[in-house]
Design a protein around this motif. Structure first.
Motif, PDB file in Angstrom:
ATOM      1  N   GLY A   4       0.439  -1.577  -0.152  1.00 55.77           N
ATOM      2  CA  GLY A   4       0.349  -0.293  -0.421  1.00 55.77           C
ATOM      3  C   GLY A   4       1.011   1.119  -0.031  1.00 55.77           C
ATOM      4  O   GLY A   4       1.819   1.195   0.348  1.00 55.77           O
ATOM      5  N   THR A  31       0.418   5.770   0.582  1.00 53.11           N
ATOM      6  CA  THR A  31      -0.625   6.715   0.725  1.00 53.11           C
ATOM      7  C   THR A  31      -0.589   7.495  -0.083  1.00 53.11           C
ATOM      8  O   THR A  31       0.236   8.119  -0.505  1.00 53.11           O
ATOM      9  CB  THR A  31      -0.307   7.142   2.199  1.00 53.11           C
ATOM     10  N   THR A  65      -4.613   5.411   2.508  1.00 50.40           N
ATOM     11  CA  THR A  65      -4.043   4.452   1.404  1.00 50.40           C
ATOM     12  C   THR A  65      -4.729   3.580   0.748  1.00 50.40           C
ATOM     13  O   THR A  65      -5.676   2.960   0.411  1.00 50.40           O
ATOM     14  CB  THR A  65      -3.494   3.150   3.200  1.00 50.40           C
ATOM     15  N   THR A  66      -3.742   3.394  -0.612  1.00 50.67           N
ATOM     16  CA  THR A  66      -4.594   2.873  -1.834  1.00 50.67           C
ATOM     17  C   THR A  66      -3.381   1.177  -2.198  1.00 50.67           C
ATOM     18  O   THR A  66      -2.826   1.819  -2.056  1.00 50.67           O
ATOM     19  CB  THR A  66      -4.786   2.993  -2.741  1.00 50.67           C
ATOM     20  N   TYR A  67      -4.346   0.145  -2.674  1.00 45.42           N
ATOM     21  CA  TYR A  67      -3.150  -0.539  -3.140  1.00 45.42           C
ATOM     22  C   TYR A  67      -3.288  -0.865  -4.895  1.00 45.42           C
ATOM     23  O   TYR A  67      -4.499  -0.504  -4.804  1.00 45.42           O
ATOM     24  CB  TYR A  67      -3.511  -2.080  -2.859  1.00 45.42           C
TER      25      TYR A  67
END
Length: 62
Positions: A2, A4, A54-56
């Motif tokens: 992940g 941000t 937070t991205t994946y």
């Protein structure tokens, strides 16, 4: 892994943790400024993204 990311760096296909589940961004629209995005998901109400989350991101095969 992940990361941000601010709203301006989120892409269609990214995953965001919402309400304990990872949701895939299906579509997005501007919310008036590059600092805000309206993210659309399958089976969930849109989210106005105003701050970094937070991205994946799926792995890209080259």
């Amino acid at each position: 892994m992940g990361a941000t990311r601010p709203p301006s760096d989120v892409r269609i296909g990214d995953f965001i943790l919402l309400d304990g589940q990872y949701q895939r961004v299906q579509d997005m629209r501007s919310a008036g400024t590059p600092a805000h995005r309206v993210l659309h998901f399958a089976g969930r109400a849109p989210l106005i993204m105003r701050e970094a989350l937070t991205t994946y991101r799926p792995l890209e095969h080259r």
